[in-house]
Design a protein around this motif. Structure first.
Motif, mmCIF file in Angstrom:
data_model
loop_
_atom_site.group_PDB
_atom_site.id
_atom_site.type_symbol
_atom_site.label_atom_id
_atom_site.label_comp_id
_atom_site.label_asym_id
_atom_site.label_seq_id
_atom_site.Cartn_x
_atom_site.Cartn_y
_atom_site.Cartn_z
ATOM 1 N N LEU A 272 0.829 -1.201 0.000
ATOM 2 C CA LEU A 272 0.000 0.000 0.000
ATOM 3 C C LEU A 272 0.867 1.257 0.000
ATOM 4 C CD1 LEU A 272 -2.585 -0.803 2.852
ATOM 5 C CD2 LEU A 272 -2.642 -1.555 0.457
ATOM 6 N N SER A 273 0.315 2.315 -0.539
ATOM 7 C CA SER A 273 0.804 3.666 -0.294
ATOM 8 C C SER A 273 -0.172 4.293 0.693
ATOM 9 C CB SER A 273 0.845 4.469 -1.602
ATOM 10 O OG SER A 273 1.175 5.822 -1.340
ATOM 11 N N THR A 274 0.326 4.752 1.840
ATOM 12 C CA THR A 274 -0.576 5.196 2.896
ATOM 13 C C THR A 274 0.082 6.307 3.713
ATOM 14 O OG1 THR A 274 -1.977 4.399 4.709
ATOM 15 C CG2 THR A 274 0.228 3.459 4.548
ATOM 16 N N ARG A 275 -0.632 6.758 4.734
ATOM 17 C CA ARG A 275 -0.100 7.778 5.641
ATOM 18 C C ARG A 275 -0.342 7.311 7.074
ATOM 19 N NH1 ARG A 275 1.690 12.920 5.267
ATOM 20 N NH2 ARG A 275 1.483 14.296 7.070
ATOM 21 N N LEU A 276 0.730 7.159 7.841
ATOM 22 C CA LEU A 276 0.646 6.734 9.229
ATOM 23 C C LEU A 276 1.718 7.456 10.045
ATOM 24 C CD1 LEU A 276 0.160 2.885 8.668
ATOM 25 C CD2 LEU A 276 -1.556 4.460 9.632
ATOM 26 N N LEU A 277 1.398 7.729 11.295
ATOM 27 C CA LEU A 277 2.308 8.438 12.203
ATOM 28 C C LEU A 277 2.802 9.757 11.603
ATOM 29 C CD1 LEU A 277 4.446 5.444 13.555
ATOM 30 C CD2 LEU A 277 2.404 6.488 14.581
ATOM 31 N N GLY A 278 1.910 10.403 10.819
ATOM 32 C CA GLY A 278 2.197 11.743 10.324
ATOM 33 C C GLY A 278 3.021 11.814 9.069
ATOM 34 N N THR A 279 3.378 10.672 8.468
ATOM 35 C CA THR A 279 4.181 10.699 7.248
ATOM 36 C C THR A 279 3.629 9.724 6.217
ATOM 37 O OG1 THR A 279 5.721 9.016 8.065
ATOM 38 C CG2 THR A 279 6.282 11.316 8.504
ATOM 39 N N ASP A 280 3.847 10.033 4.935
ATOM 40 C CA ASP A 280 3.491 9.125 3.858
ATOM 41 C C ASP A 280 4.531 8.011 3.805
ATOM 42 O OD1 ASP A 280 1.337 10.749 3.161
ATOM 43 O OD2 ASP A 280 2.552 11.939 1.772
ATOM 44 N N ARG A 281 4.045 6.789 3.593
ATOM 45 C CA ARG A 281 4.959 5.657 3.592
ATOM 46 C C ARG A 281 4.358 4.473 2.844
ATOM 47 N NH1 ARG A 281 6.088 4.705 9.705
ATOM 48 N NH2 ARG A 281 6.138 6.975 9.774
ATOM 49 N N SER A 282 5.213 3.504 2.522
ATOM 50 C CA SER A 282 4.787 2.261 1.904
ATOM 51 C C SER A 282 4.547 1.230 2.991
ATOM 52 C CB SER A 282 5.863 1.776 0.931
ATOM 53 O OG SER A 282 5.488 0.561 0.318
ATOM 54 N N ALA A 283 3.508 0.392 2.813
ATOM 55 C CA ALA A 283 3.137 -0.592 3.833
ATOM 56 C C ALA A 283 2.917 -1.954 3.201
ATOM 57 C CB ALA A 283 1.872 -0.149 4.561
ATOM 58 N N VAL A 284 3.256 -2.993 3.936
ATOM 59 C CA VAL A 284 2.863 -4.365 3.589
ATOM 60 C C VAL A 284 1.580 -4.667 4.348
ATOM 61 C CG1 VAL A 284 3.494 -6.789 3.683
ATOM 62 C CG2 VAL A 284 5.242 -5.076 3.186
ATOM 63 N N HIS A 285 0.579 -5.182 3.644
ATOM 64 C CA HIS A 285 -0.761 -5.364 4.206
ATOM 65 C C HIS A 285 -1.254 -6.767 3.898
ATOM 66 C CE1 HIS A 285 -5.206 -5.207 3.942
ATOM 67 N NE2 HIS A 285 -5.139 -4.297 4.887
ATOM 68 N N GLU A 286 -2.004 -7.369 4.829
ATOM 69 C CA GLU A 286 -2.616 -8.663 4.550
ATOM 70 C C GLU A 286 -4.041 -8.702 5.089
ATOM 71 O OE1 GLU A 286 -1.032 -11.424 8.256
ATOM 72 O OE2 GLU A 286 0.102 -11.422 6.386
ATOM 73 N N SER A 287 -4.880 -9.450 4.398
ATOM 74 C CA SER A 287 -6.255 -9.705 4.829
ATOM 75 C C SER A 287 -6.492 -11.207 4.829
ATOM 76 C CB SER A 287 -7.272 -9.035 3.892
ATOM 77 O OG SER A 287 -7.182 -7.627 3.971
ATOM 78 N N LEU A 288 -7.222 -11.685 5.837
ATOM 79 C CA LEU A 288 -7.454 -13.111 6.020
ATOM 80 C C LEU A 288 -8.927 -13.358 6.310
ATOM 81 C CD1 LEU A 288 -6.441 -16.055 6.543
ATOM 82 C CD2 LEU A 288 -6.028 -15.342 8.918
ATOM 83 N N LEU A 289 -9.555 -14.270 5.541
ATOM 84 C CA LEU A 289 -10.957 -14.644 5.724
ATOM 85 C C LEU A 289 -11.009 -16.111 6.137
ATOM 86 C CD1 LEU A 289 -12.594 -13.038 2.554
ATOM 87 C CD2 LEU A 289 -12.283 -12.021 4.813
ATOM 88 N N LEU A 290 -11.266 -16.364 7.406
ATOM 89 C CA LEU A 290 -11.176 -17.730 7.910
ATOM 90 C C LEU A 290 -12.412 -18.567 7.588
ATOM 91 C CD1 LEU A 290 -9.274 -16.745 11.086
ATOM 92 C CD2 LEU A 290 -8.481 -18.409 9.406
ATOM 93 N N ASP A 291 -13.570 -17.944 7.359
ATOM 94 C CA ASP A 291 -14.727 -18.719 6.914
ATOM 95 C C ASP A 291 -14.489 -19.292 5.521
ATOM 96 O OD1 ASP A 291 -16.082 -18.389 9.249
ATOM 97 O OD2 ASP A 291 -17.428 -16.823 8.524
ATOM 98 N N ARG A 292 -13.800 -18.556 4.677
ATOM 99 C CA ARG A 292 -13.451 -19.093 3.358
ATOM 100 C C ARG A 292 -12.420 -20.213 3.485
ATOM 101 N NH1 ARG A 292 -12.808 -14.824 -1.539
ATOM 102 N NH2 ARG A 292 -14.715 -13.605 -1.259
ATOM 103 N N PHE A 293 -11.451 -20.036 4.377
ATOM 104 C CA PHE A 293 -10.442 -21.073 4.582
ATOM 105 C C PHE A 293 -11.089 -22.409 4.955
ATOM 106 C CE2 PHE A 293 -7.889 -23.341 7.813
ATOM 107 C CZ PHE A 293 -6.827 -23.753 7.016
ATOM 108 N N ARG A 294 -12.183 -22.364 5.715
ATOM 109 C CA ARG A 294 -12.838 -23.583 6.192
ATOM 110 C C ARG A 294 -13.613 -24.321 5.113
ATOM 111 N NH1 ARG A 294 -15.886 -21.416 11.572
ATOM 112 N NH2 ARG A 294 -16.316 -23.619 11.905
ATOM 113 N N LEU A 295 -13.907 -23.680 3.977
ATOM 114 C CA LEU A 295 -14.744 -24.295 2.946
ATOM 115 C C LEU A 295 -14.071 -25.556 2.391
ATOM 116 C CD1 LEU A 295 -15.875 -21.127 0.957
ATOM 117 C CD2 LEU A 295 -17.269 -22.507 2.523
#
Length: 311
Positions: A272-295
């Motif tokens: 991601l390109s985002t803004r955190l702690l008052g500065t613009d920065r690049s971030a590594v982001h993850e999303s996890l859906l465990l109901d889908r994992f169980r299918l």
């Protein structure tokens, strides 16, 4: 939870993992490594848990994801006979991790899937400082997380494929006494390095309907500290599997996806390109859906990506 001991007990049906991710200084390459005892995303471990209390050490693996050019991915589920460990050393099959008090050395010797190729080399993670704080992710304290070194450097030296680079890195650990899908519906996480420290966001929806929201700053000097969580922001879903993505963004900023690294039926990893702690920065982001994992269909698909070794 002694975050830097590889020989700590792991409960039946539980897990312990050590996670490293890094991006190269030139932005062309990335790597994620996860050493699992109780491989939480293994279909073989999920099957064993359905049959009764399962031995986590009988489902261990080193997951390696290499991004950029070339891309590689390996995640082989290995039995207890392939695991050797003491306080500072963990071997899972032909691969290993070793902590010498100053750096974590990961020696990789894996075969990629579903198309086999050799993935071999060394990754060295040098923490800027070590964090001692541990955070409970659920109300019962069954799941714990610690960002061991949110400010770190990495040196990547691969033989196959031939690749060398260095960059900013992140190192954390999780452990739990129950399967993730038993206590969580979904979560998203991100880390964004900056000159004054790394910003970390960890947000989870629990099965009991409550939520966990952690907003942290990890200074270069030591332990992480809690900060006020910025407002929630929705990101576009992934293109193939339509994984919903969201994050938090500081005042005056905006978040956008600059690269999708993983787009799977139940999990996404993005830059991601985002803004955190008052500065613009690049971030590594993850999303996890465990109901889908169980299918069942997802579990069947995973078997092609996560082979089971006999030894």
């Amino acid at each position: 939870m002694n975050t830097l001991r590889f020989d700590r007990p792991v409960a039946p049906d539980g897990y312990a993992w050590w996670y490293v991710d890094a991006l190269s200084d030139d932005g062309r390459h990335g790597i994620t490594l996860i050493a699992f005892l109780g491989s939480v995303f293994s279909p073989w471990y999920a099957l064993a848990r359905r049959r009764g209390p399962a031995d986590p050490l009988n489902h261990a693996c080193l997951n390696v994801s290499l991004y950029g050019a070339p891309r590689r991915w390996a995640m082989t589920d290995r039995p207890r006979s392939a695991v050797e460990r003491d306080a500072t050393h963990l071997a899972i099959g032909p691969s290993s991790l070793e902590w010498d008090g100053e750096a974590l050395t990961i020696r990789i010797d894996e075969v990629t899937a579903p198309i086999p190729s050799r993935l071999r080399g060394t990754v060295r993670v040098i923490p800027g400082a070590l964090n001692r704080r541990v955070f409970e992710l659920d109300a019962a304290g069954r799941h714990r997380w610690s960002p061991i070194a949110a400010v770190a450097r990495v040196e990547v030296a691969l033989e196959s494929p031939a690749l060398r680079w260095s960059g900013a890195a992140y190192f954390d650990t999780n452990e739990g006494d129950a399967p993730l899908e038993r206590d969580f519906v979904e979560w998203d996480w991100c880390r964004a390095p900056g000159p004054e420290g790394t910003a970390i966001l960890y947000e989870a929806t629990r099965r009991d309907g409550t939520t966990q929201c952690l907003a942290l700053r990890a200074p270069p000097s030591g332990d992480v500290e809690e900060v006020e969580a910025p407002p929630r922001a929705t990101l576009p879903p992934t293109r193939i599997w339509r994984i919903p993505r969201a994050t938090r963004v500081g005042k005056g900023g905006a978040a956008r996806v600059t690269q999708t690294l993983e787009d799977t039926p139940f999990y996404s990893r993005s830059v991601l390109s985002t803004r955190l702690l008052g500065t613009d920065r690049s971030a590594v982001h993850e999303s996890l859906l465990l109901d889908r994992f169980r299918l069942p269909v997802v579990q069947a698909m995973l078997a092609f990506r996560v082979p089971r070794a006999r030894r």
